[in-house]
Design a protein around this motif. Structure first.
Motif, PDB file in Angstrom:
ATOM      1  N   GLU A  98       0.827  -1.204   0.000  1.00 15.60           N
ATOM      2  CA  GLU A  98       0.000   0.000   0.000  1.00 15.60           C
ATOM      3  C   GLU A  98       0.864   1.258   0.000  1.00 15.60           C
ATOM      4  O   GLU A  98       0.537   2.254  -0.645  1.00 15.60           O
ATOM      5  CB  GLU A  98      -0.931   0.016   1.212  1.00 15.60           C
ATOM      6  CG  GLU A  98      -2.089  -0.978   1.143  1.00 15.60           C
ATOM      7  CD  GLU A  98      -3.230  -0.487   0.270  1.00 15.60           C
ATOM      8  OE1 GLU A  98      -3.043   0.522  -0.439  1.00 15.60           O
ATOM      9  OE2 GLU A  98      -4.306  -1.109   0.294  1.00 15.60           O
ATOM     10  N   GLU A  99       1.983   1.205   0.715  1.00 19.37           N
ATOM     11  CA  GLU A  99       2.836   2.393   0.832  1.00 19.37           C
ATOM     12  C   GLU A  99       3.894   2.474  -0.264  1.00 19.37           C
ATOM     13  O   GLU A  99       4.565   3.495  -0.417  1.00 19.37           O
ATOM     14  CB  GLU A  99       3.498   2.411   2.208  1.00 19.37           C
ATOM     15  CG  GLU A  99       4.028   3.777   2.603  1.00 19.37           C
ATOM     16  CD  GLU A  99       4.056   3.985   4.103  1.00 19.37           C
ATOM     17  OE1 GLU A  99       2.958   4.089   4.695  1.00 19.37           O
ATOM     18  OE2 GLU A  99       5.152   4.026   4.674  1.00 19.37           O
ATOM     19  N   MET A 100       4.031   1.415  -1.020  1.00 22.11           N
ATOM     20  CA  MET A 100       4.955   1.459  -2.154  1.00 22.11           C
ATOM     21  C   MET A 100       4.388   2.368  -3.240  1.00 22.11           C
ATOM     22  O   MET A 100       3.253   2.202  -3.675  1.00 22.11           O
ATOM     23  CB  MET A 100       5.154   0.053  -2.715  1.00 22.11           C
ATOM     24  CG  MET A 100       5.894   0.017  -4.039  1.00 22.11           C
ATOM     25  SD  MET A 100       5.865  -1.634  -4.757  1.00 22.11           S
ATOM     26  CE  MET A 100       6.284  -1.263  -6.467  1.00 22.11           C
ATOM     27  N   THR A 158       2.518   6.703 -11.558  1.00 26.31           N
ATOM     28  CA  THR A 158       1.875   7.872 -10.954  1.00 26.31           C
ATOM     29  C   THR A 158       2.565   8.307  -9.675  1.00 26.31           C
ATOM     30  O   THR A 158       2.385   9.445  -9.244  1.00 26.31           O
ATOM     31  CB  THR A 158       0.403   7.574 -10.634  1.00 26.31           C
ATOM     32  OG1 THR A 158       0.330   6.536  -9.644  1.00 26.31           O
ATOM     33  CG2 THR A 158      -0.334   7.121 -11.889  1.00 26.31           C
ATOM     34  N   ARG A 159       3.306   7.423  -9.036  1.00 27.96           N
ATOM     35  CA  ARG A 159       3.969   7.653  -7.752  1.00 27.96           C
ATOM     36  C   ARG A 159       2.966   7.820  -6.617  1.00 27.96           C
ATOM     37  O   ARG A 159       3.257   8.423  -5.578  1.00 27.96           O
ATOM     38  CB  ARG A 159       4.902   8.872  -7.801  1.00 27.96           C
ATOM     39  CG  ARG A 159       5.827   8.927  -9.003  1.00 27.96           C
ATOM     40  CD  ARG A 159       6.682   7.700  -9.128  1.00 27.96           C
ATOM     41  NE  ARG A 159       7.563   7.510  -7.978  1.00 27.96           N
ATOM     42  CZ  ARG A 159       7.986   6.305  -7.548  1.00 27.96           C
ATOM     43  NH1 ARG A 159       7.567   5.217  -8.154  1.00 27.96           N
ATOM     44  NH2 ARG A 159       8.780   6.224  -6.515  1.00 27.96           N
ATOM     45  N   LEU A 160       1.755   7.289  -6.787  1.00 24.94           N
ATOM     46  CA  LEU A 160       0.726   7.375  -5.765  1.00 24.94           C
ATOM     47  C   LEU A 160       0.884   6.241  -4.757  1.00 24.94           C
ATOM     48  O   LEU A 160       1.251   5.114  -5.111  1.00 24.94           O
ATOM     49  CB  LEU A 160      -0.672   7.288  -6.387  1.00 24.94           C
ATOM     50  CG  LEU A 160      -1.124   8.450  -7.271  1.00 24.94           C
ATOM     51  CD1 LEU A 160      -2.522   8.171  -7.816  1.00 24.94           C
ATOM     52  CD2 LEU A 160      -1.100   9.760  -6.507  1.00 24.94           C
ATOM     53  N   THR A 161       0.580   6.544  -3.499  1.00 22.12           N
ATOM     54  CA  THR A 161       0.511   5.536  -2.456  1.00 22.12           C
ATOM     55  C   THR A 161      -0.876   5.584  -1.820  1.00 22.12           C
ATOM     56  O   THR A 161      -1.605   6.569  -1.945  1.00 22.12           O
ATOM     57  CB  THR A 161       1.562   5.783  -1.363  1.00 22.12           C
ATOM     58  OG1 THR A 161       1.227   6.994  -0.654  1.00 22.12           O
ATOM     59  CG2 THR A 161       2.951   5.948  -1.962  1.00 22.12           C
ATOM     60  N   TRP A 162      -1.240   4.533  -1.139  1.00 23.41           N
ATOM     61  CA  TRP A 162      -2.472   4.491  -0.355  1.00 23.41           C
ATOM     62  C   TRP A 162      -3.698   4.963  -1.142  1.00 23.41           C
ATOM     63  O   TRP A 162      -4.381   5.913  -0.755  1.00 23.41           O
ATOM     64  CB  TRP A 162      -2.325   5.322   0.922  1.00 23.41           C
ATOM     65  CG  TRP A 162      -1.326   4.760   1.880  1.00 23.41           C
ATOM     66  CD1 TRP A 162      -0.046   5.198   2.063  1.00 23.41           C
ATOM     67  CD2 TRP A 162      -1.499   3.650   2.767  1.00 23.41           C
ATOM     68  NE1 TRP A 162       0.586   4.434   3.005  1.00 23.41           N
ATOM     69  CE2 TRP A 162      -0.287   3.475   3.466  1.00 23.41           C
ATOM     70  CE3 TRP A 162      -2.578   2.796   3.048  1.00 23.41           C
ATOM     71  CZ2 TRP A 162      -0.110   2.471   4.418  1.00 23.41           C
ATOM     72  CZ3 TRP A 162      -2.406   1.792   3.988  1.00 23.41           C
ATOM     73  CH2 TRP A 162      -1.193   1.638   4.669  1.00 23.41           C
ATOM     74  N   GLY A 163      -3.957   4.312  -2.247  1.00 20.61           N
ATOM     75  CA  GLY A 163      -5.177   4.615  -2.973  1.00 20.61           C
ATOM     76  C   GLY A 163      -4.991   4.637  -4.474  1.00 20.61           C
ATOM     77  O   GLY A 163      -3.896   4.451  -4.998  1.00 20.61           O
ATOM     78  N   ASN A 164      -6.098   4.861  -5.176  1.00 17.28           N
ATOM     79  CA  ASN A 164      -6.098   4.885  -6.625  1.00 17.28           C
ATOM     80  C   ASN A 164      -6.740   6.170  -7.125  1.00 17.28           C
ATOM     81  O   ASN A 164      -7.273   6.964  -6.344  1.00 17.28           O
ATOM     82  CB  ASN A 164      -6.828   3.666  -7.198  1.00 17.28           C
ATOM     83  CG  ASN A 164      -8.225   3.493  -6.599  1.00 17.28           C
ATOM     84  OD1 ASN A 164      -8.605   4.173  -5.661  1.00 17.28           O
ATOM     85  ND2 ASN A 164      -8.989   2.572  -7.156  1.00 17.28           N
ATOM     86  N   ALA A 165      -6.683   6.375  -8.419  1.00 12.38           N
ATOM     87  CA  ALA A 165      -7.230   7.586  -9.026  1.00 12.38           C
ATOM     88  C   ALA A 165      -7.618   7.293 -10.463  1.00 12.38           C
ATOM     89  O   ALA A 165      -7.126   6.334 -11.081  1.00 12.38           O
ATOM     90  CB  ALA A 165      -6.213   8.728  -8.976  1.00 12.38           C
ATOM     91  N   ALA A 166      -8.508   8.121 -11.000  1.00  5.27           N
ATOM     92  CA  ALA A 166      -8.875   8.034 -12.412  1.00  5.27           C
ATOM     93  C   ALA A 166      -7.849   8.838 -13.207  1.00  5.27           C
ATOM     94  O   ALA A 166      -7.628  10.019 -12.932  1.00  5.27           O
ATOM     95  CB  ALA A 166     -10.277   8.588 -12.634  1.00  5.27           C
ATOM     96  N   CYS A 220      12.939  -3.037  -5.780  1.00  7.50           N
ATOM     97  CA  CYS A 220      14.034  -2.667  -4.888  1.00  7.50           C
ATOM     98  C   CYS A 220      13.525  -1.942  -3.642  1.00  7.50           C
ATOM     99  O   CYS A 220      14.079  -2.093  -2.548  1.00  7.50           O
ATOM    100  CB  CYS A 220      15.047  -1.801  -5.631  1.00  7.50           C
ATOM    101  SG  CYS A 220      14.330  -0.360  -6.471  1.00  7.50           S
ATOM    102  N   VAL A 221      12.479  -1.146  -3.800  1.00  7.31           N
ATOM    103  CA  VAL A 221      11.927  -0.376  -2.680  1.00  7.31           C
ATOM    104  C   VAL A 221      11.387  -1.312  -1.612  1.00  7.31           C
ATOM    105  O   VAL A 221      11.676  -1.162  -0.414  1.00  7.31           O
ATOM    106  CB  VAL A 221      10.823   0.577  -3.176  1.00  7.31           C
ATOM    107  CG1 VAL A 221      10.187   1.317  -2.004  1.00  7.31           C
ATOM    108  CG2 VAL A 221      11.390   1.575  -4.179  1.00  7.31           C
TER     109      VAL A 221
END
Length: 794
Positions: free
Chosen positions: A380-382, A387-395, A570-571
């Motif tokens: 979740e935090e990766m 998009t480089r987004l964490t903890w969720g999604n987006a349109a 790697c992260v």
């Protein structure tokens, strides 16, 4: 079917994230990366056509953003162009070559023909069968079948002894639609569900939850009491795969035995154990069941006195190796498979109405996949690779589509599709195809757990559930989407722009991007092989004091930007190896994520179709480390081998070191993220942590250590054996998991070591070398093998 990318010089991916998703992605990524050496005989060239930017698209030399529904028309044109260039007997196809065929498509077709028998074309699983049939015909016409495209024959039944072992599986595609129909017709009284979560992810138009209520007795075997378990009469605890015996088959058919690492912690049962119990079989233990199956696989048609001993030997050998040698599916001997000459469903004459309608594209998430990993905090935090987004999604909207619809970045929009609606954040992404909106599945879980969402426990779902929009006739994409901007803000936990101190610092970074990332075309590199070393001009670098001369080992790292795909493995590996804590969305929004390693993503060019480059950034272990110069308590110092190390017991948390680090790779523990270990349940939680690495407390700064625990382990082992540490003996966690081999680590003092040769190469450069910090971590410049006929598009 599988691909041999090591034999391909030109690769075309049509709506196919070949390097980032799928059962063969790791092997394909390594084969692709091995062919990206600009100093080799040949450098692979990659074309990608896709609607939403993927890992494969980011690695492409040429990329074309295109709606998923338009891929079929492009494939039809590509097939005609290839046929015409090959001058096949079907003259009608050749004569109908479209004079206005896009330059991109024609150059791609010509490149395929020039490299026939050394090229490959792939179509993604979201495309219809007609597209795959057309792609099959293209590969056959190019002579790729048998070289770069390998068709397997999984139904072969011959078994030779003691040579190749061939397994003959039976495929049964049980239709969930048929199951729902049977339930509705009162034909199902007892339903056993092994794993899965159909209440959550079944097509929305089936309403599986309502159908399940009609079953008298429903039993669900699952790891957790998820959405489906809570609707069933019974929930049975399933053993984790690391607690279970089982078997599996790789994408090429290779048979593997799954062995447990630990006894089940909570008395769970594996699916095969449960089925054996229900069937009343004599053997019900996982190991006995797997061994029984193994013996049947190796059964000989004739009896031999030593057959039992040979079976036992091969059983033990398979347990040792993890797989059964020579058990892959045999390759088809046919050079041209029987592919129907069907036409793609959406040709150039598709209706203007469908082309003007918005397209919605459903994609499994790069981290939590279809939602099964939603309760994993590491994932979740990766950050999402693109998009480089964490903890969720987006349109995801293209800049042009967002402007047309009045959608602004990080605002809530209402998506409507076939009478169903959801509200979720919008994210404007360069490289997204116009007229296409991509959404990620796997979020919005209501019964994932205390990380991914547990409504009855007071934990809000992470992200938005898009399965509510996905129907059986549009499992991957469809047209008819409506978008209604709400104008309300929605903060997304994106990490791309973190660590800039202020607006001035952010602008300065944007001005420096051209020097942070060194890249060139293959032609330019051949003419100017040392271009990376001359990209930044500065006066002679002089130190204010006498520099220390390190004797013995000088550990260092190089990262090849031509090979890195930005997958993020790697992260997570670093987080698992070094006990890096999870901080949650609220802290990420404040810029307080704790990852020791980050992957920066940069765009170059026009927002409609930019080039993309990924850059992993870790502690550079500077020999003239600016962090050490400002620490008032000497908590960050150099050891005898030049490692920039942390003495946690000295750190008082001034954070001066973080402010003075030009690479912004130091992390501060604002809270005690491990206090739950003192709770009774902490005894199980402790099993997650690496006992070789200190668990840090509140108020302490931390950072990458080059996995010093691994260095020390190798040092001790070498000392016991009275020998030197061998090159490659020490592998950092990030290096070990990198699917492309982009990370090289070793002893710079050993001039014959791989890392020393890499650091001495023409492409090697140091980020922010003008600061004279002398970093031990350096980069190899990104080289793109662009088609000269499309060079004007760069």
């Amino acid at each position: 079917m599988r691909f041999a990318l090591d034999q391909a010089d030109v690769i075309v991916c049509l709506d196919d994230d070949l390097l980032g998703c799928g059962p063969g992605a790791v092997r394909y990524a390594r084969q692709f990366a091995d062919g990206r050496e600009p100093d080799g005989k040949r450098m692979k060239r990659l074309y990608v056509v896709e609607s939403s930017l993927s890992i494969t698209g980011a690695a492409a030399d040429h990329r074309l953003p295109l709606r998923c529904g338009d891929i079929a028309a492009l494939v039809a044109t590509l097939e005609r162009e290839v046929a015409g260039l090959l001058k096949q007997p079907d003259a009608a196809k050749a004569e109908k070559r479209e004079p206005d065929a896009p330059r991109f498509l024609f150059a791609m077709a010509e490149d395929l023909v020039v490299n026939r028998e050394r090229s490959t074309v792939s179509a993604g699983p979201s495309q219809p069968a007609e597209v795959h049939a057309a792609v099959g015909r293209i590969n056959a016409a190019l002579g790729n079948v048998g070289t770069t495209v390998l068709y397997m024959d999984p139904l072969a039944s011959e078994t030779s002894w003691p040579g190749r072992v061939i397994l003959g599986p039976v495929y049964e595609e049980a239709s969930i639609e048929s199951l729902v129909a049977a339930i509705s017709a009162s034909e199902v009284q007892t339903l056993l569900i092994l794993g899965g979560n159909p209440v959550y992810n079944a097509p929305a138009d089936l309403d599986f939850a309502e159908a399940l209520e009609k079953v008298d007795k429903s039993i669900h075997l699952a790891l957790y009491r998820n959405e489906t378990s809570r609707r069933c009469s019974w929930h049975l605890p399933q053993a984790h795969f690391l607690e279970s015996w089982g078997d599996a088959r790789a994408y090429d058919g290779t048979y593997s035995i799954v062995q447990p690492m630990i006894e089940p912690l909570y008395g769970g049962k594996s699916p095969i154990e449960l089925l054996a119990m229900l069937l009343g079989e004599e053997a019900t233990q996982g190991r006995d069941l797997v061994r029984k199956q193994f013996r049947e696989i190796l059964a000989e048609p004739d009896s031999r006195a030593d057959a039992e001993q040979e079976t036992e030997r091969r059983w033990r050998q398979t347990l040792h190796d993890g797989l059964l040698a020579k058990s892959e599916w045999p390759l088809s001997e046919e050079k041209s498979v029987g592919i129907p000459d069907t036409k793609p469903p959406f040709g150039p004459d598709r209706s203007s109405a469908s082309s003007s309608e918005l397209e919605i594209v459903f994609r499994c998430d790069a981290k939590v996949y279809d939602g099964r990993f939603a309760n994993n905090g590491w994932l979740e935090e990766m950050p999402d690779p693109v998009t480089r987004l964490t903890w969720g999604n987006a349109a995801l909207f293209s800049p042009a589509t967002a402007d047309e619809l009045g959608v602004r970045d990080q605002t809530l929009v209402k998506l409507g599709y076939k009478g169903r609606e959801v509200e979720m954040p919008a994210y404007v992404l360069p490289g997204q195809a116009d007229g296409s909106v991509a959404v990620q599945l796997g979020y919005g879980r209501t019964a994932a757990g205390h990380v991914g969402g547990l409504v009855e426990g007071g934990v809000e779902p992470v992200g938005v559930d898009l399965y509510k929009l996905r129907t059986g006739d549009a499992m991957h994409f469809g047209t008819g989407l409506t978008v209604e901007p709400t104008g309300r803000k929605a903060r997304l936990a994106s990490v791309q722009d973190h660590f800039a101190i202020d607006a001035v610092g952010k602008k300065a970074r944007e001005d420096r991007v051209g020097t942070l990332i060194q890249e060139a075309t293959l032609d330019h590199y051949k003419k100017h092989p040392d271009f990376a070393k001359h990209a930044v001009h500065h006066p002679p670098l002089e130190s204010l004091w006498e520099e220390h001369n390190y004797e013995g080992h000088r550990w260092g790292m190089t990262i090849d930007l031509s090979k890195c795909t930005g997958c993020g493995a790697c992260v997570v590996a670093c987080q698992a190896e070094n006990n890096v804590p999870i901080v949650g969305k609220e802290r990420v929004l404040r810029g307080r994520e704790m990852h020791w390693l980050r992957v920066d993503r940069y765009f170059k060019g026009e927002p409609e179709n930019p080039q993309v480059v990924m850059q992993p950034v870790v502690c550079h272990h500077c020999e003239m480390a600016p962090c050490e110069q400002v620490c008032p308590v000497a908590a960050t110092v150099h050891d005898a081998e030049g490692l920039n190390v942390m003495v946690y017991n000295r750190c008082v948390g001034t954070r001066y070191c973080s402010n003075n680090c030009p690479y912004k790779v130091r992390r501060f523990n604002f809270f005690n993220y491990h206090k739950d270990l003192a709770q009774p349940a902490g005894e199980v939680t402790k099993m997650v942590y690496n006992p070789e690495v200190t668990v840090r407390s509140r108020g302490v700064m931390e950072k990458c250590t080059y996995c010093v625990q691994r260095i020390k382990a190798a040092t001790i082992d070498a000392r016991r054996s009275d020998r030197r540490i061998q090159d490659g003996e020490v592998k950092t966690a990030c290096q070990q998991v990198c699917p492309t081999g982009a990370i090289t680590f070793g002893d710079l003092a050993d001039r014959q070591s791989e890392v020393a040769r890499s650091a001495a190469g023409d492409r090697n450069y140091a980020m922010l070398a003008e600061l004279n910090v002398k970093p031990r971590t350096t980069y190899l410049a990104r080289i793109r093998n662009r088609n000269p006929k499309l060079e004007a598009d760069s």
